[in-house]
Design a protein around this motif. Structure first.
Motif: not given
Length: 156
Positions: A42-43, A45, A75, A131, A156
């Motif tokens: 989910e993290q 990007r 990410n 997300n 990050n």
């Protein structure tokens, strides 16, 4: 009957639905060039997808001289579709050479992950996520433009 099923399976990537903004990306797991598994998170990007050697070379050029962890710090993951690469070439030359890269290359050996993200073959597809949902997508044909876009990503 077997021939119809084989034909349907062979043509299914051609009928893949285009990914739309707002779509949730289906989870997947691929091995990298060091045989380490990576699961889409989910993290994450940004997902970069190269469908052939030209696309992979574009990413390699864009990341030339980048420090280890450059993509991780943003990410970002890089998926290389290597289904068209002869397995002997991959085993003996290409994948061992990738082990010297300063970044992780997620190897899509059967093309199933890359097939979910339709795009131009000779360009690098950029999927921007939030997300796990697609926010935007674009394609790059220039390593300089790809590098400039990567530089703009927050750390990050």
């Amino acid at each position: 009957m077997k021939y119809r099923l084989a034909l349907l399976l062979a043509l299914s990537p051609m009928f893949a639905q285009a990914l739309e903004v707002g779509d949730q990306l289906a989870p997947w797991t691929l091995l990298d060039q060091h045989d380490q598994p990576y699961t889409l998170q989910e993290q994450t990007r940004t997902v970069l997808v190269a469908r052939n050697m030209d696309g992979a070379k574009l990413v390699k050029s864009a990341l030339q001289d980048s420090p280890k962890g450059y993509l991780d710090a943003r990410n970002t993951v890089f998926v290389a579709d290597i289904q068209g690469m002869p397995s002997l070439i991959g085993k003996l030359f290409a994948i061992p050479a990738m082990r010297d890269y300063s970044y992780r290359v997620l190897l899509d050996r059967d093309g199933k992950v890359a097939a979910n993200y339709p795009g131009e073959v000779d360009k690098v597809l950029w999927l921007q996520l939030e997300n796990g949902r697609l926010v935007s997508q674009q394609a790059f044909a220039s390593s300089a433009e790809l590098r400039a876009a990567l530089e703009k990503l927050p750390l990050n």
